[in-house]
Structure formats: structure tokens, C-alpha cells
Design a protein around this motif. Structure first.
Motif, PDB file in Angstrom:
ATOM      1  N   MET A 223       0.831  -1.209   0.000  1.00 44.89           N
ATOM      2  CA  MET A 223       0.000   0.000   0.000  1.00 44.89           C
ATOM      3  C   MET A 223       0.865   1.258   0.000  1.00 44.89           C
ATOM      4  SD  MET A 223      -3.047   0.503   2.726  1.00 44.89           S
ATOM      5  CE  MET A 223      -3.989  -0.960   2.332  1.00 44.89           C
ATOM      6  N   ILE A 224       1.867   1.283   0.862  1.00 42.90           N
ATOM      7  CA  ILE A 224       2.725   2.471   0.968  1.00 42.90           C
ATOM      8  C   ILE A 224       3.436   2.744  -0.360  1.00 42.90           C
ATOM      9  CG2 ILE A 224       4.899   3.280   1.984  1.00 42.90           C
ATOM     10  CD1 ILE A 224       3.884   2.369   4.664  1.00 42.90           C
ATOM     11  N   ILE A 225       3.913   1.677  -0.974  1.00 44.18           N
ATOM     12  CA  ILE A 225       4.618   1.861  -2.254  1.00 44.18           C
ATOM     13  C   ILE A 225       3.632   2.275  -3.345  1.00 44.18           C
ATOM     14  CG2 ILE A 225       5.865   0.634  -4.084  1.00 44.18           C
ATOM     15  CD1 ILE A 225       7.274  -0.895  -1.725  1.00 44.18           C
ATOM     16  N   ALA A 226       2.474   1.614  -3.402  1.00 39.49           N
ATOM     17  CA  ALA A 226       1.497   1.936  -4.457  1.00 39.49           C
ATOM     18  C   ALA A 226       0.984   3.372  -4.326  1.00 39.49           C
ATOM     19  CB  ALA A 226       0.336   0.955  -4.406  1.00 39.49           C
ATOM     20  N   LEU A 227       0.777   3.813  -3.087  1.00 42.34           N
ATOM     21  CA  LEU A 227       0.215   5.155  -2.891  1.00 42.34           C
ATOM     22  C   LEU A 227       1.156   6.260  -3.368  1.00 42.34           C
ATOM     23  CD1 LEU A 227      -1.576   4.692   0.555  1.00 42.34           C
ATOM     24  CD2 LEU A 227      -2.685   5.203  -1.624  1.00 42.34           C
ATOM     25  N   GLN A 228       2.452   5.952  -3.498  1.00 39.54           N
ATOM     26  CA  GLN A 228       3.381   6.970  -4.025  1.00 39.54           C
ATOM     27  C   GLN A 228       3.054   7.352  -5.463  1.00 39.54           C
ATOM     28  OE1 GLN A 228       5.471   9.009  -2.608  1.00 39.54           O
ATOM     29  NE2 GLN A 228       5.064   8.112  -0.607  1.00 39.54           N
ATOM     30  N   GLN A 229       2.216   6.531  -6.127  1.00 39.67           N
ATOM     31  CA  GLN A 229       1.762   6.911  -7.473  1.00 39.67           C
ATOM     32  C   GLN A 229       0.978   8.216  -7.462  1.00 39.67           C
ATOM     33  OE1 GLN A 229      -0.087   3.788  -9.890  1.00 39.67           O
ATOM     34  NE2 GLN A 229       0.606   2.383  -8.296  1.00 39.67           N
ATOM     35  N   LEU A 243       3.498  13.028  -0.163  1.00 39.14           N
ATOM     36  CA  LEU A 243       2.829  11.993   0.628  1.00 39.14           C
ATOM     37  C   LEU A 243       3.899  11.293   1.458  1.00 39.14           C
ATOM     38  CD1 LEU A 243       0.324  10.226   1.328  1.00 39.14           C
ATOM     39  CD2 LEU A 243       0.984   8.750  -0.579  1.00 39.14           C
ATOM     40  N   SER A 244       3.782  11.367   2.767  1.00 46.23           N
ATOM     41  CA  SER A 244       4.770  10.724   3.646  1.00 46.23           C
ATOM     42  C   SER A 244       4.064   9.955   4.742  1.00 46.23           C
ATOM     43  CB  SER A 244       5.670  11.773   4.305  1.00 46.23           C
ATOM     44  OG  SER A 244       6.404  12.497   3.349  1.00 46.23           O
ATOM     45  N   PHE A 245       4.539   8.745   4.988  1.00 49.87           N
ATOM     46  CA  PHE A 245       4.051   7.972   6.135  1.00 49.87           C
ATOM     47  C   PHE A 245       5.146   7.925   7.190  1.00 49.87           C
ATOM     48  CE2 PHE A 245       1.121   6.573   2.893  1.00 49.87           C
ATOM     49  CZ  PHE A 245      -0.072   6.486   3.592  1.00 49.87           C
ATOM     50  N   ILE A 289      -6.345  -2.617  -2.731  1.00 47.78           N
ATOM     51  CA  ILE A 289      -5.123  -3.408  -2.491  1.00 47.78           C
ATOM     52  C   ILE A 289      -5.384  -4.385  -1.333  1.00 47.78           C
ATOM     53  CG2 ILE A 289      -2.757  -3.283  -1.568  1.00 47.78           C
ATOM     54  CD1 ILE A 289      -2.447  -0.700  -3.280  1.00 47.78           C
ATOM     55  N   ALA A 290      -5.984  -3.862  -0.265  1.00 48.51           N
ATOM     56  CA  ALA A 290      -6.268  -4.736   0.889  1.00 48.51           C
ATOM     57  C   ALA A 290      -7.215  -5.853   0.478  1.00 48.51           C
ATOM     58  CB  ALA A 290      -6.868  -3.907   2.028  1.00 48.51           C
ATOM     59  N   ALA A 291      -8.292  -5.507  -0.246  1.00 41.99           N
ATOM     60  CA  ALA A 291      -9.272  -6.524  -0.656  1.00 41.99           C
ATOM     61  C   ALA A 291      -8.616  -7.545  -1.583  1.00 41.99           C
ATOM     62  CB  ALA A 291     -10.458  -5.855  -1.354  1.00 41.99           C
TER      63      ALA A 291
END
Ligand code: NI
Length: 399
Positions: A223-229, A243-245, A289-291
Motif C-alpha cells: 500500500m505504501i509503495i502503491a500510494l506513491q503513485q 505523501l509521507s508515512f 489493495i487490501a481486498a
């Protein structure tokens, strides 16, 4: 007696008030209070305004104060000057006589400087009120550091009405530039900032038998990697986006896959349409992604401050005024800054100009960034801080 120009008069008053304004700043610095708890600070500001004979109203947005300085023909035009008053939950490490007496709370973002500067500007303006037309509205605002922000509450409580200002100025310390200098950016200047909270639920169990589990750690990682899109593929290349976690809690063990993972992050940008679209897209992407990996995701966004835009016409005039007051070499251009600031709420209602006050003094070792336990300022910056604000107000009133 020498007949001074208004500019020279403001400059000379700034000089002669400097010692008192330093004293004010040190008093406020030694007694810092957190957001919406600025009770003693507000009482101090109120007593100072009282002593100057400036009528004011207390208790707006709990601890906020609004004062009015009326020149000749006070109804002609109204300009607002704003200072924030709250401190941060940081333990001060500076070894100075005026060190915070409220252990664990510190003016590490310079709001003591902003408040003291506005008190100084108020004193100057009150002294020269026969020499300008219109009214200056002083806004001492609580809680810049904490959502929903004191600005939004003060606006709800009608701080921009009766009388309504036509422009608003705010200043903020900047430790990257030397005391005596200021910085401006016309147009979009600071970002909107939203908080992201994600809970990913899977099915925990023995790490040796992944086929029996639904691994939320792996889901969160994807999720973290995909959200960087959002930043690299979906944001328009000319729209700054961050976007930073900063928080990833997976409380399993070397041989235990946990049931859930919690993430916390921040999303920042400078475009309201894109901001709204990105919120939807991030939520959708995370949930799918979770589903797709057999888990579930609860994706929550807590909206923070909007982006801050400095009105181009007002800021253009202000830069000219600042150059005239401080000299060309002391007025710098700034880059966009992806931090957030609740002055943005005012700039969404009316033309505003938020500029930066240099406080650095490398030779004296004053270089710490804001929000650190060693942040401090070269106090000569207060002379610029009060004088320039007073000058900008009278210049804009004269137009
Ligand atoms: Ni600040």
C-alpha cells in the motif's frame, strides 16, 4: 525640530521601542501555553493594549483578542494585522534567562516573536494615528499549531466583519534568513496538509505458516509503495504534492504475523480540486489493495489547513513597500514551502500577504530550525518585525 517623514518616524519609533518589545517577547517566551490554552498570554496582550489605550475585545475563539486602532476617517478603509500566540509541546534546551518556565512547553515556532512584534506595531500605530486615515484591526489569534486552527474559529466568530478589513498581513519567523531581512512569495506559497490514518486488518498467526494467515504487514507495505503513485503518476507535474508515512505499527514478532497494522501519514498539495480527487483515489487504491490481498482496510483522512495563497496584487505592492522600508537588498524571494499554516483560512476569504521575518545570526550561533528544542532568534529582528508591519499597514491604508 526635524520634520521626519512617516517612514523615518516609524523607523525611529521601532528603534526606541525595541528594548520594551524584547522584554515583551521574553515574557511571552518564558510563559508559553499550548493551543487554545493561551490564557496568560492573552491576559498579557490585553493588559498591554489596555496600557496603550487601544480598545479591544477578549475571548474570541476562547483566547483570541481583536483590537482597533483608528486613524483619521476610520471608516475609510480597514487593514488587518495578525499574530499567532500558541506554543509547542517541546522541552526547551536553550540556556537563557527567559527560558520556558512551563516545562515541556516552548515557543519553538516563534509565535512569541509574532505576538511581541504585533504589540510593537500596535504601539507605533497608536502613536502615529493622527497621521494616517482608516483603521488597523489587530488580530491576536490562538492555536495556529492545532487543527482546526484558531484562524478558522475566529473567522466563524466573525473576526473579519464589523469592521471588515480589505486586506490582511501576517508574518512568521524564518531561521534560514538573517535578522534584518524578510522574504516574500507571491501567489501560492504554502501547502494544504491532511492527516491520514489507515488500519489494515488481516489474520495473524504463526509466521512459519503464511498460507494460514492474511499478512497485514505485506498488505501495508504494498500500500505504501502503491500510494506513491499519487505523487509520481497522478499529480499534475506542476502541482507540488507530498505523501509521507511516518508511522507504521505492526506489533507482531520474528515468528508472529500480527492481526493488524496501523499507518499514519500526511498528504500535502497546493490545489483544492486535486486535493479532493487525491483523497478519493488514495482511499480507493488502499481499499482495493487490501481486498485484493484478502484483507480489509479502514482509510480515514482528517482534513487540515487549506493551501495558502498570497494575493498577487497585494503582495506585489507589499514587496515594493518592504523594499522602500528595508532597502532592496533586505527583501528576498522565497520558494514554495510544503509546510501548512492556518493563515491560509484568511487568504481564502480575502486578499492576504503572509511573509517571513529573518531571525538568523550565524556568528552568534542562532541557526536552529523551528520546532526544535534549541530554536531561538536574534532579537534585533523584532525591530524589523514591528516596524515593517506598521509601515505596511499605513502604506496600504494610504491607497
Ligand atoms: Ni508557526
Amino acid at each position: 525640530m526635524i520634520d521626519l517623514s512617516l517612514k523615518e518616524k516609524i523607523q525611529s519609533l521601532s528603534q526606541s521601542f525595541l528594548a520594551d518589545v524584547i522584554e515583551s517577547r521574553r515574557h511571552i517566551h518564558a510563559h508559553p501555553e499550548l493551543a487554545f490554552e493561551e490564557v496568560e498570554t492573552a491576559a498579557y496582550v490585553s493588559s498591554q493594549l489596555e496600557a496603550l489605550g487601544i480598545p479591544h475585545v477578549n475571548g474570541i475563539a476562547k483566547t483570541g483578542i481583536v483590537g482597533l486602532i483608528k486613524g483619521k476617517h476610520p471608516d475609510k478603509k480597514v487593514i488587518a494585522l495578525r499574530a499567532d500566540m500558541d506554543a509547542l509541546p517541546i522541552r526547551e534546551e536553550n540556556d537563557v534567562a527567559y527560558r520556558s518556565k512551563n516545562i515541556g512547553v516552548m515557543h519553538a515556532c516563534g509565535h512569541d516573536v509574532h505576538t511581541a512584534s504585533l504589540l510593537g506595531a500596535a504601539r507605533i500605530l497608536q502613536a502615529i494615528r493622527e497621521e494616517f486615515e482608516g483603521t488597523v484591526k489587530l488580530i491576536f489569534q490562538p492555536s495556529e499549531e492545532k487543527i482546526p486552527g484558531g484562524a478558522s474559529v475566529m473567522i466563524e466568530e466573525k473576526v473579519l466583519e464589523d469592521p471588515a478589513p480589505v486586506a490582511i498581513y501576517g508574518q512568521h519567523v524564518l531561521p534560514h534568513i538573517d535578522a534584518g531581512k524578510v522574504g516574500f512569495r507571491s501567489g501560492k506559497y504554502m501547502a494544504s496538509a491532511d492527516e491520514i490514518y489507515v488500519t489494515i486488518t488481516g489474520k495473524g498467526g504463526h509466521a512459519a505458516m503464511p498460507q494460514e494467515n492474511i499478512d497485514p504487514v505485506l498488505i501495508a507495505s504494498h500500500m505504501i509503495i502503491a500510494l506513491q503513485q499519487m505523487v509520481s503518476r497522478q499529480a499534475h507535474p506542476v502541482t507540488p504534492t507530498v505523501l509521507s508515512f511516518g508511522k507504521f505499527i505492526a506489533n507482531g514478532a520474528t515468528n508472529v504475523i500480527p492481526d493488524k497494522v496501523e499507518l499514519e501519514g500526511t498528504f500535502r498539495t497546493l490545489d483544492e480540486d486535486w486535493r479532493a480527487k487525491a483523497h478519493q483515489n488514495m482511499k480507493k487504491m488502499a481499499e482495493q489493495i487490501a481486498a485484493g490481498m484478502g484483507g480489509q482496510c479502514e482509510f480515514t483522512i482528517k482534513k487540515g489547513y487549506p493551501f495558502l495563497v498570497n494575493d498577487r496584487e497585494l503582495t506585489g505592492r507589499t514587496i515594493t513597500d518592504a523594499r522602500e522600508y528595508l532597502g532592496e537588498e533586505n527583501v528576498l524571494d522565497l520558494d514554495i514551502w510544503m509546510a501548512a499554516e492556518d493563515f491560509a483560512f484568511y487568504t481564502q476569504q480575502m486578499p492576504g500577504c503572509f511573509y517571513r521575518l529573518g531571525v538568523r545570526n550565524e556568528a552568534a550561533g542562532i541557526t536552529s530550525p523551528v520546532h526544535t528544542s534549541t530554536f531561538n532568534i536574534d532579537e534585533s529582528a523584532l525591530e524589523t518585525g514591528m516596524g515593517l508591519m506598521a509601515w505596511l499597514a499605513v502604506q496600504e491604508l494610504s491607497r
